[in-house]
Design a protein around this motif. Structure first.
Motif, PDB file in Angstrom:
ATOM      1  N   TRP A   1      31.630  17.647  80.859  1.00 45.91           N
ATOM      2  CA  TRP A   1      32.876  18.376  81.316  1.00 45.91           C
ATOM      3  C   TRP A   1      33.812  18.566  80.292  1.00 45.91           C
ATOM      4  N   PHE A   2      34.375  19.675  80.352  1.00 40.04           N
ATOM      5  CA  PHE A   2      35.468  20.043  79.081  1.00 40.04           C
ATOM      6  C   PHE A   2      36.971  20.459  79.756  1.00 40.04           C
ATOM      7  N   ARG A   3      37.693  20.576  78.985  1.00 39.58           N
ATOM      8  CA  ARG A   3      38.853  21.141  79.734  1.00 39.58           C
ATOM      9  C   ARG A   3      39.932  21.854  78.541  1.00 39.58           C
ATOM     10  N   GLN A   4      40.566  22.764  79.012  1.00 39.93           N
ATOM     11  CA  GLN A   4      41.489  23.335  77.956  1.00 39.93           C
ATOM     12  C   GLN A   4      42.804  23.549  78.430  1.00 39.93           C
TER      13      GLN A   4
ATOM     14  N   VAL B   1      42.612  23.934  82.497  1.00 41.70           N
ATOM     15  CA  VAL B   1      41.316  24.597  83.253  1.00 41.70           C
ATOM     16  C   VAL B   1      40.066  23.397  82.565  1.00 41.70           C
ATOM     17  N   TYR B   2      39.400  23.214  83.745  1.00 42.49           N
ATOM     18  CA  TYR B   2      38.367  22.424  83.688  1.00 42.49           C
ATOM     19  C   TYR B   2      36.895  23.138  83.715  1.00 42.49           C
ATOM     20  N   TYR B   3      35.979  22.758  82.838  1.00 38.91           N
ATOM     21  CA  TYR B   3      34.708  23.741  82.760  1.00 38.91           C
ATOM     22  C   TYR B   3      33.542  22.390  82.741  1.00 38.91           C
TER      23      TYR B   3
ATOM     24  N   CYS C   1      24.076  12.078  75.321  1.00 39.74           N
ATOM     25  CA  CYS C   1      24.568  13.432  75.437  1.00 39.74           C
ATOM     26  C   CYS C   1      25.845  13.643  74.409  1.00 39.74           C
ATOM     27  N   HIS C   2      26.380  14.825  74.261  1.00 42.07           N
ATOM     28  CA  HIS C   2      27.321  14.887  73.345  1.00 42.07           C
ATOM     29  C   HIS C   2      28.541  15.793  73.926  1.00 42.07           C
ATOM     30  N   LEU C   3      29.687  15.728  73.145  1.00 42.80           N
ATOM     31  CA  LEU C   3      30.895  16.570  73.618  1.00 42.80           C
ATOM     32  C   LEU C   3      31.522  17.524  72.652  1.00 42.80           C
ATOM     33  N   ASN C   4      30.360  18.025  71.652  1.00 39.14           N
ATOM     34  CA  ASN C   4      30.484  19.181  70.884  1.00 39.14           C
ATOM     35  C   ASN C   4      30.406  20.471  71.934  1.00 39.14           C
ATOM     36  N   SER C   5      31.274  21.545  71.535  1.00 39.41           N
ATOM     37  CA  SER C   5      31.495  22.687  72.440  1.00 39.41           C
ATOM     38  C   SER C   5      30.448  23.578  72.199  1.00 39.41           C
ATOM     39  N   ASP C   6      29.299  23.279  71.627  1.00 43.62           N
ATOM     40  CA  ASP C   6      28.276  24.226  71.222  1.00 43.62           C
ATOM     41  C   ASP C   6      27.244  24.371  72.391  1.00 43.62           C
ATOM     42  N   TYR C   7      27.823  24.096  73.730  1.00 37.01           N
ATOM     43  CA  TYR C   7      26.930  24.294  74.948  1.00 37.01           C
ATOM     44  C   TYR C   7      26.431  25.723  75.228  1.00 37.01           C
ATOM     45  N   THR C   8      25.474  25.933  75.687  1.00 36.55           N
ATOM     46  CA  THR C   8      24.863  27.382  75.812  1.00 36.55           C
ATOM     47  C   THR C   8      25.591  27.924  77.277  1.00 36.55           C
ATOM     48  N   TYR C   9      25.394  27.061  78.394  1.00 35.29           N
ATOM     49  CA  TYR C   9      26.026  27.621  79.737  1.00 35.29           C
ATOM     50  C   TYR C   9      26.965  27.008  79.955  1.00 35.29           C
ATOM     51  N   TRP C  10      28.032  27.788  80.371  1.00 36.10           N
ATOM     52  CA  TRP C  10      29.404  27.270  81.096  1.00 36.10           C
ATOM     53  C   TRP C  10      29.846  27.912  82.291  1.00 36.10           C
TER      54      TRP C  10
ATOM     55  N   GLN D   1      45.857  25.176  73.785  1.00 30.82           N
ATOM     56  CA  GLN D   1      45.059  24.181  72.977  1.00 30.82           C
ATOM     57  C   GLN D   1      43.556  24.773  73.067  1.00 30.82           C
ATOM     58  N   GLY D   2      42.772  23.827  72.165  1.00 32.70           N
ATOM     59  CA  GLY D   2      41.400  24.063  72.199  1.00 32.70           C
ATOM     60  C   GLY D   2      40.710  23.365  73.147  1.00 32.70           C
TER      61      GLY D   2
END
Length: 125
Positions: free
Chosen positions: A36-39, A93-95, A106-115, A43-44
């Motif tokens: 899970w990510f958020r923006q 916004v949560y992704y 697992c990792h929290l780098n933003s270079d995931y392929t599918y969003w 902000q980034g």
């Protein structure tokens, strides 16, 4: 075709709760790591939680630890993020995202392929 669709966002008062869903299609969610990510506005994108494949390791960033819980429903092929004691700074916004890599870590780098397309969470009185 790999697809992720988030839902469950909305407006909530500080201290309230929301449960976000991320419905996956085109692949079996439990096989792969996911995050899970958020923006927030201006902000980034920030990684906040991730889970390794086959219910492997789960990791939370400090700002959400103890308040947010990530889980998977294998039957529904859906990922969840239970968010409790929400704060105004959680507004974003949560992704959900995956890179279809089989790993218990697992990792929290933003270079995931599918969003997914994202779902808006607003915490305000």
């Amino acid at each position: 075709q790999v697809q992720l669709v988030e839902s469950g966002g909305g407006l909530v008062q500080p201290g309230g709760s929301l449960r976000l869903s991320c419905a996956a299609s085109g692949f079996t969610l439990s096989y792969y790591g996911i995050a899970w990510f958020r923006q927030a506005p201006g902000q980034g994108r920030e990684g906040i939680a991730c889970m390794g494949s086959s219910n492997g390791n789960i990791y939370y960033v400090e700002s959400v630890k103890g308040r947010f819980t990530m889980s998977r429903d294998e039957a529904k092929n859906t990922l969840y993020l239970q968010m409790n004691n929400l704060k105004p700074e959680d507004t974003a916004v949560y992704y959900c995202a995956t890179d279809l890599i089989i790993s218990t870590s697992c990792h929290l780098n933003s270079d995931y392929t599918y969003w997914g397309q994202g779902t808006q969470v607003t915490v305000s009185s």
